[in-house]
Design an enzyme around this catalytic site. Structure first.
Site, PDB file in Angstrom:
ATOM      1  N   LYS A 107       0.860  -1.190   0.000  1.00 49.54           N
ATOM      2  CA  LYS A 107       0.000   0.000   0.000  1.00 49.54           C
ATOM      3  C   LYS A 107       0.887   1.228   0.000  1.00 49.54           C
ATOM      4  CE  LYS A 107      -4.460   0.893   0.234  1.00 49.54           C
ATOM      5  NZ  LYS A 107      -5.566   0.014  -0.149  1.00 49.54           N
ATOM      6  N   GLY A 219     -20.551   6.916   2.813  1.00 50.28           N
ATOM      7  CA  GLY A 219     -19.640   7.300   1.739  1.00 50.28           C
ATOM      8  C   GLY A 219     -20.425   7.456   0.449  1.00 50.28           C
ATOM      9  N   GLY A 221     -18.346   7.973  -2.583  1.00 49.90           N
ATOM     10  CA  GLY A 221     -17.259   7.998  -3.563  1.00 49.90           C
ATOM     11  C   GLY A 221     -17.406   6.829  -4.528  1.00 49.90           C
ATOM     12  N   ASN A 222     -16.305   6.468  -5.156  1.00 52.09           N
ATOM     13  CA  ASN A 222     -16.341   5.441  -6.204  1.00 52.09           C
ATOM     14  C   ASN A 222     -16.962   4.125  -5.735  1.00 52.09           C
ATOM     15  OD1 ASN A 222     -14.541   2.937  -7.276  1.00 52.09           O
ATOM     16  ND2 ASN A 222     -15.128   4.295  -8.935  1.00 52.09           N
TER      17      ASN A 222
HETATM   18  N1  GLU Z   1      -7.153   0.184  -3.614  1.00 50.70           N
HETATM   19  C1  GLU Z   1      -7.946  -0.985  -3.834  1.00 50.70           C
HETATM   20  C2  GLU Z   1      -8.030  -1.838  -2.575  1.00 50.70           C
HETATM   21  O1  GLU Z   1      -7.891  -1.365  -1.474  1.00 50.70           O
HETATM   22  C3  GLU Z   1      -7.477  -1.764  -5.048  1.00 50.70           C
HETATM   23  C4  GLU Z   1      -6.062  -2.183  -5.027  1.00 50.70           C
HETATM   24  C5  GLU Z   1      -5.530  -2.697  -6.373  1.00 50.70           C
HETATM   25  O2  GLU Z   1      -6.273  -2.718  -7.324  1.00 50.70           O
HETATM   26  O3  GLU Z   1      -4.358  -3.043  -6.399  1.00 50.70           O
HETATM   27  O4  GLU Z   1      -8.319  -2.988  -2.644  1.00 50.70           O
END
Ligand code: GLU
Length: 428
Positions: A107, A219, A221-222
């Site tokens: 992350k 929320g 958002g997306n």
């Molecule tokens: N940010 C998204 C998650 O928390 C997707 C991560 C990704 O596609 O690598 O799962």
């Protein structure tokens, strides 16, 4: 926003420790998995539009790559902390393992508030983030993606910088790219849709028809938007949504008992998912406080914002008719609140299962990039449904067989797979 004293990494470690003991993992495996393999902290100096230079802090944490290259999004958030990124990287490891895709967990984050940054300034942040990490990330080591307040455009700037540094086209470096620039159809919808695929399966197992249910969503958002869209397509009714109000620096819930009108609400929403209060009032919404979304008399709660949203302070406000909590966000429920949900026999679809649709589609994006052959949207979403449904069923089966809370069953499967990969590689 995060409450003071809440540490998501301590929470992620506590969740891990419990399951590690139940699985009887040896001390070395525990030590390895309760901490990230590697982490990077760096400065991001940016010349701002007014000519001054501002230094932002950036992070990338690579929790575990025993099952494949690290995978996980990059968040832009003013309250980002290294411990949040650590927790999120660990949850990515479990997420990829529970849906059984050949990826590990990473992350990234930048402490910044895009509400106050021009697009040029955000582009610079993306480019310097990549410059600082160009040797430590890549298509076969660690693959970033969008997350809170980052989009396909941010991914494209990052890709462009990475390709310029390496002198070749490397679309596998990052996922969540724009369609037509190496992105996959369906990626924008994937996380929200994935949440609803799991809700659909949970309802099936409870013998409830989606068209007989109502929901409240935290929320807008997306993730929340696409979850609402698919849930409504299944016949469900959303009675309340909540979102962050940038002007007031507070959250509000927007309630309409007859059901929200999604498209009209979208018209009065900014690109960060903030709904215009004044205009919502004109449309007949009741504007309520931050926690009102979870107090509603609905069947399903979908927290799809940030971590630490259902906690000891508000869990008792959850209405007695709530049957399912589907965690669209990462880490929305604290362990003490989790205990209450378990005691109340609420069916929890844990975050790293419920919201795994995004990373699953990212994996499909990588596969399509590698083949340089892109699938139709229906094919992507069909494959996503199969993967999510099969992961849900495996967790459900274990939960029934061993009488485990869904979160614990999901952890058993995920941690078991990652521990096995570490053993098989001879690491522990
Ligand atoms: N940010 C998204 C998650 O928390 C997707 C991560 C990704 O596609 O690598 O799962």
């Amino acid at each position: 926003m995060e409450k003071q004293g809440f540490n998501p990494f301590a929470m992620a470690q506590a969740q891990f420790d419990n399951i590690a003991d139940e699985l009887g993992l040896d001390a070395a495996t525990k030590d390895l998995l309760r901490n990230p393999m590697r982490e990077y902290h760096f400065n991001i100096p940016i010349r701002m539009d007014d000519g001054t230079v501002k230094v932002f802090r950036g992070f990338r944490v690579q929790h575990n790559d025993a099952r494949g290259p690290g995978k996980g999004g990059i968040r832009f958030h003013p309250q980002e902390t290294i411990d949040t990124v650590r927790a999120l990287s660990m949850w990515m490891t479990w997420k990829c393992a529970v849906v059984d895709i050949p990826l590990g967990g990473s992350k990234g984050g930048v402490v910044c508030d895009p509400h106050h940054l021009s697009m040029r300034e955000q582009e610079q942040i993306c480019r310097v983030w990549v410059r600082q990490l160009a040797k430590n990330v890549g298509p076969i080591s660690d693959v970033p993606a969008p997350d809170v307040m980052t989009s396909a455009q941010h991914m494209l700037w990052m890709l462009d910088e990475f390709e310029a540094i390496h002198g070749s086209k490397l679309p596998g470096f990052i996922t969540g790219k724009p369609v037509g620039m190496g992105g996959s159809l369906g990626r924008t919808e994937a996380t929200g849709y994935g949440v609803i695929f799991t809700v659909r399966e949970a309802l099936k197992s409870l013998g409830i028809r989606p068209e007989d249910t109502t929901a409240s969503v935290q929320g807008f958002g997306n993730v929340a938007q696409y979850a609402i869209r698919l849930y409504e397509q299944l016949g469900g009714k959303v009675k309340c949504v909540s979102c962050w109000d940038q002007e007031d620096q507070a959250s509000y819930s927007f309630k309409k008992d007859d059901g929200i009108e999604f498209d009209k609400l979208l018209e009065i929403t900014d690109r960060f998912g903030g709904i215009d209060k004044g205009k919502a009032k004109e449309l007949g919404y009741e504007i309520l406080g931050a926690d009102a979304w979870l107090e509603q008399d609905v069947d399903i709660l979908i927290p799809a914002a940030l971590e630490n949203q259902i906690n000891a302070g508000n869990v008792d406000k959850i209405h007695r008719n709530v049957k399912i909590v589907a965690e669209g966000a990462n880490g929305p429920t604290t362990p003490d609140a989790d205990k209450v949900l378990e005691e109340r026999k609420i069916f929890v679809i844990p975050d790293f299962l419920a919201n795994a649709g995004g990373v699953t589609c990212s994996y499909f994006e990588q596969v399509q990039c590698n083949m340089n052959y892109f699938w139709e949207k229906d094919e992507v979403l069909g494959k996503l449904d199969l993967k999510m449904t099969s992961a849900f069923n495996s967790v459900m089966e274990l939960s029934l067989k061993r009488k485990l809370f869904m979160r614990d069953a999901a952890y058993h499967i995920a941690i078991g797979r990652v521990a096995q990969a570490c053993h098989d590689r001879g690491w522990v």
